[in-house]
Design a protein around this motif. Structure first.
Motif, PDB file in Angstrom:
ATOM      1  N   ASN A  71       0.858  -1.030   0.015  1.00  0.00           N
ATOM      2  CA  ASN A  71       0.008  -0.134   0.021  1.00  0.00           C
ATOM      3  C   ASN A  71       0.753   1.373   0.053  1.00  0.00           C
ATOM      4  O   ASN A  71       0.459   2.319  -0.502  1.00  0.00           O
ATOM      5  CB  ASN A  71      -1.046  -0.112   1.135  1.00  0.00           C
ATOM      6  N   VAL A  72       2.076   1.145   0.663  1.00  0.00           N
ATOM      7  CA  VAL A  72       2.982   2.223   0.659  1.00  0.00           C
ATOM      8  C   VAL A  72       3.411   2.791  -0.687  1.00  0.00           C
ATOM      9  O   VAL A  72       3.131   3.822  -1.160  1.00  0.00           O
ATOM     10  CB  VAL A  72       4.169   2.154   1.746  1.00  0.00           C
ATOM     11  N   LYS A  73       3.701   1.578  -1.258  1.00  0.00           N
ATOM     12  CA  LYS A  73       4.088   1.852  -2.788  1.00  0.00           C
ATOM     13  C   LYS A  73       3.067   2.325  -3.750  1.00  0.00           C
ATOM     14  O   LYS A  73       3.241   3.053  -4.517  1.00  0.00           O
ATOM     15  CB  LYS A  73       4.677   0.440  -3.543  1.00  0.00           C
ATOM     16  N   LEU A  74       1.705   1.692  -3.456  1.00  0.00           N
ATOM     17  CA  LEU A  74       0.717   2.156  -4.436  1.00  0.00           C
ATOM     18  C   LEU A  74       0.006   3.474  -4.156  1.00  0.00           C
ATOM     19  O   LEU A  74      -0.389   3.963  -5.059  1.00  0.00           O
ATOM     20  CB  LEU A  74      -0.377   0.731  -4.427  1.00  0.00           C
ATOM     21  N   VAL A  75       0.105   3.892  -2.985  1.00  0.00           N
ATOM     22  CA  VAL A  75      -0.421   5.158  -2.666  1.00  0.00           C
ATOM     23  C   VAL A  75       0.245   6.098  -3.364  1.00  0.00           C
ATOM     24  O   VAL A  75      -0.089   7.135  -4.075  1.00  0.00           O
ATOM     25  CB  VAL A  75      -0.185   5.734  -1.136  1.00  0.00           C
ATOM     26  N   GLU A  76       1.688   6.190  -3.460  1.00  0.00           N
ATOM     27  CA  GLU A  76       2.508   6.908  -4.226  1.00  0.00           C
ATOM     28  C   GLU A  76       2.243   6.998  -5.768  1.00  0.00           C
ATOM     29  O   GLU A  76       1.886   7.947  -6.512  1.00  0.00           O
ATOM     30  CB  GLU A  76       4.033   6.737  -4.234  1.00  0.00           C
ATOM     31  N   ILE A  77       1.896   5.859  -6.411  1.00  0.00           N
ATOM     32  CA  ILE A  77       1.466   5.628  -7.727  1.00  0.00           C
ATOM     33  C   ILE A  77       0.076   6.088  -7.859  1.00  0.00           C
ATOM     34  O   ILE A  77      -0.101   6.912  -8.944  1.00  0.00           O
ATOM     35  CB  ILE A  77       1.521   4.267  -8.118  1.00  0.00           C
ATOM     36  N   TYR A  78      -0.806   5.729  -7.383  1.00  0.00           N
ATOM     37  CA  TYR A  78      -2.035   6.400  -7.448  1.00  0.00           C
ATOM     38  C   TYR A  78      -2.322   7.771  -7.318  1.00  0.00           C
ATOM     39  O   TYR A  78      -3.236   8.587  -7.955  1.00  0.00           O
ATOM     40  CB  TYR A  78      -3.312   5.630  -6.581  1.00  0.00           C
ATOM     41  N   GLN A  79      -1.427   8.582  -6.075  1.00  0.00           N
ATOM     42  CA  GLN A  79      -1.633   9.851  -5.933  1.00  0.00           C
ATOM     43  C   GLN A  79      -1.229  10.554  -7.055  1.00  0.00           C
ATOM     44  O   GLN A  79      -1.787  11.734  -7.762  1.00  0.00           O
ATOM     45  CB  GLN A  79      -0.859  10.301  -4.674  1.00  0.00           C
ATOM     46  N   ALA A  80      -0.231   9.945  -7.925  1.00  0.00           N
ATOM     47  CA  ALA A  80       0.337  10.580  -9.303  1.00  0.00           C
ATOM     48  C   ALA A  80      -0.676  10.381 -10.137  1.00  0.00           C
ATOM     49  O   ALA A  80      -0.729  11.649 -10.795  1.00  0.00           O
ATOM     50  CB  ALA A  80       1.754   9.903  -9.185  1.00  0.00           C
ATOM     51  N   LYS A  81      -1.228   9.597 -10.538  1.00  0.00           N
ATOM     52  CA  LYS A  81      -2.329   9.304 -11.473  1.00  0.00           C
ATOM     53  C   LYS A  81      -3.472  10.226 -11.260  1.00  0.00           C
ATOM     54  O   LYS A  81      -3.991  10.739 -12.227  1.00  0.00           O
ATOM     55  CB  LYS A  81      -2.543   7.709 -11.400  1.00  0.00           C
ATOM     56  N   LEU A  82      -3.687  10.309  -9.852  1.00  0.00           N
ATOM     57  CA  LEU A  82      -4.895  11.149  -9.622  1.00  0.00           C
ATOM     58  C   LEU A  82      -4.526  12.613  -9.947  1.00  0.00           C
ATOM     59  O   LEU A  82      -5.629  13.530 -10.274  1.00  0.00           O
ATOM     60  CB  LEU A  82      -5.505  10.977  -8.253  1.00  0.00           C
ATOM     61  N   SER A  83      -3.502  13.090  -9.704  1.00  0.00           N
ATOM     62  CA  SER A  83      -3.064  14.244  -9.915  1.00  0.00           C
ATOM     63  C   SER A  83      -3.167  14.805 -11.326  1.00  0.00           C
ATOM     64  O   SER A  83      -3.173  15.963 -11.737  1.00  0.00           O
ATOM     65  CB  SER A  83      -1.694  14.746  -9.281  1.00  0.00           C
ATOM     66  N   GLU A  84      -2.869  13.781 -12.342  1.00  0.00           N
ATOM     67  CA  GLU A  84      -2.927  14.149 -13.685  1.00  0.00           C
ATOM     68  C   GLU A  84      -4.545  13.867 -14.224  1.00  0.00           C
ATOM     69  O   GLU A  84      -4.946  14.737 -15.084  1.00  0.00           O
ATOM     70  CB  GLU A  84      -2.297  12.901 -14.469  1.00  0.00           C
ATOM     71  N   ASN A  85      -5.400  13.252 -13.436  1.00  0.00           N
ATOM     72  CA  ASN A  85      -6.888  13.011 -13.764  1.00  0.00           C
ATOM     73  C   ASN A  85      -7.722  12.836 -12.691  1.00  0.00           C
ATOM     74  O   ASN A  85      -7.972  11.691 -12.181  1.00  0.00           O
ATOM     75  CB  ASN A  85      -6.908  12.293 -14.984  1.00  0.00           C
ATOM     76  N   ASN A  86      -8.037  13.967 -12.034  1.00  0.00           N
ATOM     77  CA  ASN A  86      -8.779  13.764 -10.758  1.00  0.00           C
ATOM     78  C   ASN A  86     -10.324  13.194 -10.584  1.00  0.00           C
ATOM     79  O   ASN A  86     -10.975  13.211  -9.720  1.00  0.00           O
ATOM     80  CB  ASN A  86      -8.747  15.125  -9.728  1.00  0.00           C
ATOM     81  N   ASP A  87     -10.682  12.751 -11.964  1.00  0.00           N
ATOM     82  CA  ASP A  87     -11.838  12.443 -12.399  1.00  0.00           C
ATOM     83  C   ASP A  87     -11.895  10.793 -12.570  1.00  0.00           C
ATOM     84  O   ASP A  87     -12.775  10.294 -13.035  1.00  0.00           O
ATOM     85  CB  ASP A  87     -12.844  13.241 -13.477  1.00  0.00           C
ATOM     86  N   ASP A  88     -10.668  10.402 -12.195  1.00  0.00           N
ATOM     87  CA  ASP A  88     -10.529   9.003 -12.610  1.00  0.00           C
ATOM     88  C   ASP A  88     -10.997   8.120 -11.384  1.00  0.00           C
ATOM     89  O   ASP A  88     -10.505   7.881 -10.425  1.00  0.00           O
ATOM     90  CB  ASP A  88      -9.219   8.691 -13.006  1.00  0.00           C
ATOM     91  N   PHE A  89     -12.228   7.631 -11.305  1.00  0.00           N
ATOM     92  CA  PHE A  89     -12.817   7.037 -10.243  1.00  0.00           C
ATOM     93  C   PHE A  89     -12.289   5.623  -9.972  1.00  0.00           C
ATOM     94  O   PHE A  89     -11.966   5.278  -8.843  1.00  0.00           O
ATOM     95  CB  PHE A  89     -14.480   6.753 -10.672  1.00  0.00           C
TER      96      PHE A  89
END
Length: 309
Positions: free
Chosen positions: A143-161
């Motif tokens: 989860n520590v690794k995935l949080v970094e990945i998903y936060q970066a993706k969401l910063s690019e598209n905050n409407d990605d459910f």
């Protein structure tokens, strides 16, 4: 001895292995125990011996699940990752719930930075045994690794459910319940009727002891579970396996809302539906605690009343 070892009784294990070697009869499981002893020593020379023994055993007994698993472990410890994964995936093809094989593959996935795939395997394992401390620590690392990945993706598209939901589950498993709430509430209302949204936000409010808020979502989540058609898919099976918990969650909230008859009915229903015995017993234990608390409060009331008189 090996199953009970804490790594400090190697001499005792070595003596037992010697006794096995003195027998005139041979059984391949004795060689498996020898390999396991080699693992425990953590000596390079012994790991080399284990890998050599695994070569012999696996070529002779490729269809034996017990032997195969430990041959895979010998190869993995020797650095032959591909050979280990091939053996473990073969075991999983025959038995998708082979715990140790799935755990072994998950760890190899994590080494390759396939964190999401490793997490899926980890969650499958938690469905089999959610009491494993080692497994929960592994999930925390993922989860520590995935949080970094998903936060970066969401910063690019905050409407990605889909990404937002995955990030929220990471927070939930890290017990960052306020972060889950913040993330879900900022999502567009068009997602608020999605199964994944209702499932997580209801359970998150339950974890936060926000029972009134949880009950805005948990009954609808339960309806969705009951509407699930068993089509044999992994997703359908996963949802249907949550039915017992959904009744428990609602009953738990209702008890804390002082809706005792309704809570009791739902808690008893959770006992009926839950198939995993440890989980079923935990539900029963919770109801017993509720009853005990109610009894103590009643006794306290009557003692106070008598004292007042």
């Amino acid at each position: 001895l090996i199953d009970r070892t804490d790594g400090n009784n190697l001499d005792e294990i070595k003596a037992a292995v010697k006794v096995l070697d003195d027998y005139d009869t041979y059984h391949p499981y004795a060689d498996v125990e020898l390999m396991r002893y080699y693992f425990l020593t953590k000596e390079d020379a012994n790991i080399e011996k284990a890998a050599k023994k695994a070569d012999e055993l696996y070529s002779e007994y490729p269809e034996n699940p017990y032997i195969s698993y430990y041959c895979g472990e010998a190869f993995e410890k020797h650095g032959q990752k591909a050979a280990a994964e091939e053996i473990w995936n073969k075991l999983l093809a025959d038995d998708p719930d082979h715990y140790m094989a799935k755990y072994g593959v998950a760890k190899l996935m994590a080494e390759r930075e396939q964190y999401a795939d490793a997490k899926e395997y980890c969650l499958d394992l938690l469905d089999i045994d959610d009491r494993s401390v080692e497994l929960r620590e592994f999930l925390d690392e993922l989860n520590v690794k995935l949080v970094e990945i998903y936060q970066a993706k969401l910063s690019e598209n905050n409407d990605d459910f889909e990404v937002a939901n995955k990030l929220a589950w990471c927070y939930f498993q890290q017990q960052k319940f306020k972060d889950v709430e913040t993330l879900l509430l900022q999502l567009d209302e068009k997602y608020h009727e999605e199964y994944d949204y209702i499932n997580l936000i209801g359970r998150n409010y339950l974890a936060m002891d926000e029972y009134d808020k949880a009950m805005k979502y948990l009954p609808r989540w339960q309806e969705m579970l009951e509407e699930t058609v068993d089509d044999g898919s992994k997703e359908a099976t996963k949802r249907l396996n949550r039915r017992g918990f959904s009744y428990f969650a609602i009953g738990y909230c209702q008890w804390n809302q002082n809706l005792i008859p309704e809570a009791t009915e739902n808690l008893y229903k959770s006992f009926e539906l839950e198939e995993k015995l440890p989980t079923k017993l935990s539900y029963m234990d919770q109801l017993a605690l509720f009853y005990l608390d109610a009894l103590l409060k009643a006794l306290d009331f009557w003692i106070s009343a008598i004292s007042f008189r």
